[in-house]
Design a protein around this motif. Structure first.
Motif, PDB file in Angstrom:
ATOM      1  N   ALA A  56       0.839  -1.200   0.000  1.00  0.00           N
ATOM      2  CA  ALA A  56       0.000   0.000   0.000  1.00  0.00           C
ATOM      3  C   ALA A  56       0.871   1.246   0.000  1.00  0.00           C
ATOM      4  N   PRO A  57       0.339   2.351  -0.484  1.00  0.00           N
ATOM      5  CA  PRO A  57       1.132   3.583  -0.549  1.00  0.00           C
ATOM      6  C   PRO A  57       1.084   4.416   0.714  1.00  0.00           C
ATOM      7  N   TYR A  58       0.522   3.884   1.796  1.00  0.00           N
ATOM      8  CA  TYR A  58       0.179   4.718   2.938  1.00  0.00           C
ATOM      9  C   TYR A  58       1.318   4.976   3.909  1.00  0.00           C
ATOM     10  N   TYR A  59       2.443   4.288   3.791  1.00  0.00           N
ATOM     11  CA  TYR A  59       3.497   4.473   4.789  1.00  0.00           C
ATOM     12  C   TYR A  59       4.030   5.899   4.781  1.00  0.00           C
ATOM     13  N   ASN A  60       4.048   6.525   3.635  1.00  0.00           N
ATOM     14  CA  ASN A  60       4.573   7.894   3.521  1.00  0.00           C
ATOM     15  C   ASN A  60       3.490   8.961   3.510  1.00  0.00           C
ATOM     16  N   GLY A  61       2.247   8.561   3.573  1.00  0.00           N
ATOM     17  CA  GLY A  61       1.157   9.521   3.588  1.00  0.00           C
ATOM     18  C   GLY A  61      -0.167   8.819   3.489  1.00  0.00           C
ATOM     19  N   SER A  62      -1.187   9.354   4.169  1.00  0.00           N
ATOM     20  CA  SER A  62      -2.484   8.682   4.200  1.00  0.00           C
ATOM     21  C   SER A  62      -3.299   8.940   2.947  1.00  0.00           C
ATOM     22  N   GLU A 114      -6.130   0.431   6.861  1.00  0.00           N
ATOM     23  CA  GLU A 114      -7.557   0.278   6.576  1.00  0.00           C
ATOM     24  C   GLU A 114      -8.314   1.562   6.912  1.00  0.00           C
ATOM     25  N   LEU A 115      -7.870   2.269   7.942  1.00  0.00           N
ATOM     26  CA  LEU A 115      -8.469   3.576   8.229  1.00  0.00           C
ATOM     27  C   LEU A 115      -8.248   4.514   7.059  1.00  0.00           C
ATOM     28  N   PHE A 116      -7.026   4.521   6.515  1.00  0.00           N
ATOM     29  CA  PHE A 116      -6.724   5.417   5.402  1.00  0.00           C
ATOM     30  C   PHE A 116      -7.504   5.039   4.146  1.00  0.00           C
ATOM     31  N   TYR A 129       5.512  16.299  10.513  1.00  0.00           N
ATOM     32  CA  TYR A 129       4.205  16.955  10.528  1.00  0.00           C
ATOM     33  C   TYR A 129       3.258  16.083   9.706  1.00  0.00           C
ATOM     34  N   PRO A 130       2.569  15.143  10.360  1.00  0.00           N
ATOM     35  CA  PRO A 130       1.728  14.197   9.628  1.00  0.00           C
ATOM     36  C   PRO A 130       0.554  14.893   8.941  1.00  0.00           C
ATOM     37  N   ASP A 131       0.082  14.279   7.860  1.00  0.00           N
ATOM     38  CA  ASP A 131      -1.083  14.825   7.165  1.00  0.00           C
ATOM     39  C   ASP A 131      -2.345  14.576   7.982  1.00  0.00           C
ATOM     40  N   ALA A 132      -3.488  15.036   7.470  1.00  0.00           N
ATOM     41  CA  ALA A 132      -4.726  14.987   8.255  1.00  0.00           C
ATOM     42  C   ALA A 132      -5.118  13.560   8.626  1.00  0.00           C
ATOM     43  N   GLY A 133      -4.917  12.618   7.700  1.00  0.00           N
ATOM     44  CA  GLY A 133      -5.260  11.233   7.994  1.00  0.00           C
ATOM     45  C   GLY A 133      -4.392  10.647   9.087  1.00  0.00           C
ATOM     46  N   PHE A 134      -3.095  10.919   9.042  1.00  0.00           N
ATOM     47  CA  PHE A 134      -2.195  10.422  10.089  1.00  0.00           C
ATOM     48  C   PHE A 134      -2.460  11.105  11.424  1.00  0.00           C
TER      49      PHE A 134
END
Length: 734
Positions: free
Chosen positions: A197-203, A244-246, A350-355
């Motif tokens: 999944a592509p989510y490790y670097n951003g949600s 799964e949340l993302f 500085y995590p994005d809104a999903g993180f």
């Protein structure tokens, strides 16, 4: 000065600064893909070393932190299984253990741990660059083919504290030869999800639309956390629940415009996880055995609708295993259920809104289901809503930093320290200070600091009034009462990024302005400042000796000192800092009347959030009279007497001819576990509750001494220890 630096000072109190290590795990084609990590590790990454699994630990908290690999094996048709491997261990201690899920006579699930206890197999083994071969037979008392019946057996292998562990030539063998690991493992799908999944670097979610209310996000967060610890599919590791949340967020944020739409989306999400078996209703609890019930109050039919309400109730009654992918027991502590496989995503400063939603959802899920003192939190759900709004509104790294600190401070426990191990700690000033009678007074000075003196009253730091500096920490430090707030806030003043610090002080009634460039970067020097007395033993008079438990490093030193103190009529024991000596060693020399020390609570592994009273903790057993100190004892306490030190105070209060002298203890007791926030933050919360034998509260309140003692500013300037003086006076009274 970055506020996160002040929390690292607590590492000095509990054993000194640990130097971070990078962590990598080689995943090669000839090794099982279901190796997973525990100990708040980051995801596995390819290493350049051929054919070797490499594990290096980040010693975030203390030398008891466990770091390792976990592998599940199926042994239903493997007669007389044996593990063989070669290992290189560069660490103080390592461990290797097996656990399997079996059924007892009553048909209930139990966990069987076989083999060497933690610390024995690799204890003090430093092989350098050499590999050593190990062979380990599984417990011969059990016929795995019959008893386990196809269920998984878990192998855990790794190290305690800082160090490196490398593994090669791992094999599962039987009487018939080698069993290929790849053929005998059950894959945790969640372990490899980060690769797919592509989510490790951003949600993928950079903003939260205004149409989605805080209440919608509150219900989403409650549902996400509840499913994480209750749904069998997630507990089994079939899903990477972060990702799964993302995956779910974009559809939820786009379509959640009414309450009915929100509930329909959540219902579809829950049902997509698959069906499961339900369990029989648990037996009625024994009267007085339950301290805290799970919080199901948010699952209301009028809020969630009949269908979602009914489905969540079915999840509540689902059949679950006692240990899951996201929570379970550590090999050396079966009393606390801790989070597993929680990634800290340190590269997302500085995590994005999903993180950011993940950060607040994850923290509150631990709080709701694993925290032993949840019942002490006032307006918990309202604070959750507030935190959602704070994390949602963050516009930069500083905002996120403050939102994390506010969330952690809400627990109001001295254990809930916040660490950011990816930022180097600031320099520490060469002295320590405390709040004495409403003044910030220097109480101890490092020998290399020549400018500042003991007894100096600090009024300004770099021109800013000291209490202005202190008040900036309100709401950002976990402090159940003023004494603990000032303990933490004054510590914050001791760290600086400046090359020179200017103080406005009062010394012997005279105002002075002084500058210092003397700073400490060594953990042992800093920890000495937290210990009121440096020496481990003193003769106070011909009848009275002094023993400073926190500065005694090991059992050999203690036994040597005990030979000196055992013949004194009176003994002062100092617990105004954190001791490292084991309970077994202490009870052997000070207690000979069988007794329990405290009552404890721990979470029911099948019902997260349900805390039961367990067997009494730290049992005192009868010891040979020849080994016991028989005189009178005075135990010294203050606000730095915390956790294990408080447990020892409770034990000494059970002993005849023993009094406590000083100030109330910290009120932070119970075994803790780590919680990771995206951005590389870690904190701790208690998973074990500690109470008196009468089940009375000690958390936040602390233990009140039998006799109070408090120094005046003049006492500090003159180098007098009024705690010791008071104890000697009481012990020598007729």
């Amino acid at each position: 000065m970055k506020l996160r630096h002040i929390y690292l000072f607590l590492l000095f109190l509990f054993g000194g600064i640990r130097v971070p290590f990078a962590q990598t795990i080689t995943r090669l084609s000839n090794y099982p893909e279901s190796w997973s990590t525990f100990g708040n590790m980051e995801p596995p990454m390819q290493d350049s070393i051929d054919d070797v699994l490499v594990l290096s630990s980040k010693p975030l908290f203390d030398h008891n932190e466990l770091f390792g690999l976990r592998l599940q094996l199926l042994l239903s048709d493997v007669p007389h299984p044996r593990i063989e491997f070669e290992a290189e261990v560069c660490a103080d201690s390592g461990f290797f253990y097996i656990e399997s899920e079996i059924k007892n006579i009553a048909g209930e699930t139990e966990w069987m741990i076989t083999g060497n206890p933690v610390n024995e197999l690799f204890h003090h083994l430093n092989t350098g660059s050499r590999f050593k071969k190990f062979s380990f037979e599984l417990n011969k008392e059990y016929d795995y083919a019959r008893t386990v019946g196809g269920k998984s057996v878990t192998l855990s292998i790794g190290i305690k504290g800082p160090g490196r562990f490398r593994l090669k030539h791992f094999a599962l063998l039987s009487d018939k030869g080698v069993v290929t690991p790849e053929d005998r493992t059950r894959l945790f799908k969640a372990d490899t999800a980060f690769e797919q999944a592509p989510y490790y670097n951003g949600s993928g979610t950079n903003a939260l639309p205004a149409s989605v209310t805080t209440e919608d996000l509150f219900i989403l967060g409650k549902t996400w956390g509840f499913l994480k610890y209750y749904h069998p599919a997630i507990r089994s590791g079939s899903y990477n629940w972060d990702f799964e949340l993302f995956r779910f967020l974009p559809r939820f944020l786009k379509s959640c415009t009414t309450r009915d739409q929100r509930n329909a989306l959540l219902l579809e999400w829950v049902r997509s996880l698959g069906s499961f078996e339900t369990r029989n209703a648990p037996q009625a609890a024994v009267a007085g055995s339950i301290k805290m019930y799970p919080d199901y109050g948010w699952i209301r039919k009028n809020e969630l609708g009949p269908a979602l309400y009914r489905t969540l109730m079915e999840v509540r009654n689902a059949k679950r295993t006692s240990t899951g992918y996201y929570s379970g027991h550590t090999p050396d502590d079966s009393t606390v259920s801790i989070p597993f496989n929680e990634l800290a995503y340190p590269h997302l400063k500085y995590p994005d809104a999903g993180f950011r939603l993940l950060a607040v959802f994850r923290y509150w899920a631990c709080l709701d289901h694993l925290y032993a003192y949840r019942y002490l939190l006032n307006n918990k759900d309202q604070q959750f809503r507030h935190s959602i709004s704070r994390f949602r509104a963050c516009k930069n790294e500083q905002d996120y930093d403050h939102a994390v600190k506010e969330a952690v401070a809400f627990l109001n426990s001295g254990h809930t320290i916040l660490y950011d191990v990816y930022t180097a700690p600031a320099k520490m000033l060469g002295f320590y200070a405390e709040n004495v009678a409403g003044k910030i007074v220097v109480t101890k000075v490092n020998e290399r600091e020549k400018t500042i003196h003991r007894g100096d009253i600090i009024e300004r730091i770099n021109g800013i009034p000291v209490f202005t500096r202190i008040n900036q920490y309100k709401g950002l430090l976990p402090a159940p009462r003023p004494a603990i707030f000032y303990r933490e806030a004054v510590r914050a003043l001791l760290f600086t990024d400046d090359s020179s610090t200017t103080f406005s002080i009062v010394r012997n009634g005279r105002p002075l302005t002084l500058s210092t460039q003397q700073y400490l970067t060594n953990g042992s020097e800093a920890s000495q400042l937290l210990t009121p007395v440096d020496t481990s033993f003193m003769e106070l008079n011909k009848h009275t000796a002094y023993l400073n438990l926190p500065v005694i490093p090991d059992s050999i030193s203690f036994c040597s000192l005990f030979k000196k103190v055992r013949n004194y009529k009176n003994l002062v024991i100092d617990l105004r800092s954190y001791p490292v000596l084991s309970w077994d060693l202490i009870k052997k020399h000070f207690f000979n009347q069988p007794s329990a020390v405290f009552k404890a609570t721990s979470v029911d592994p099948l019902t997260p959030g349900l805390f039961r009273f367990t067997e009494s903790g730290l049992e005192i057993s009868r010891q040979p009279d020849s080994d016991i100190y028989k005189g009178r004892i005075a135990v010294l306490t203050n606000a730095y007497t915390q956790s294990y030190a408080e447990t020892l105070v409770m034990a000494f209060k059970k002993r005849p001819q023993t009094i406590t002298v000083g100030q109330a203890t910290a009120g932070a007791n119970g075994n803790t576990f780590a919680v990771a926030f995206p951005g590389g933050y870690f904190t701790r919360m208690e998973g074990l509750g500690v109470y008196t034998l009468q089940k009375k509260e000690t958390q936040r309140k602390g233990l009140v001494p039998d006799y109070r003692a408090a120094p005046a500013i003049r006492d500090i300037a003159e180098g007098r220890d009024v705690f010791i003086e008071k104890a000697v006076q009481l012990l020598n009274a007729p």
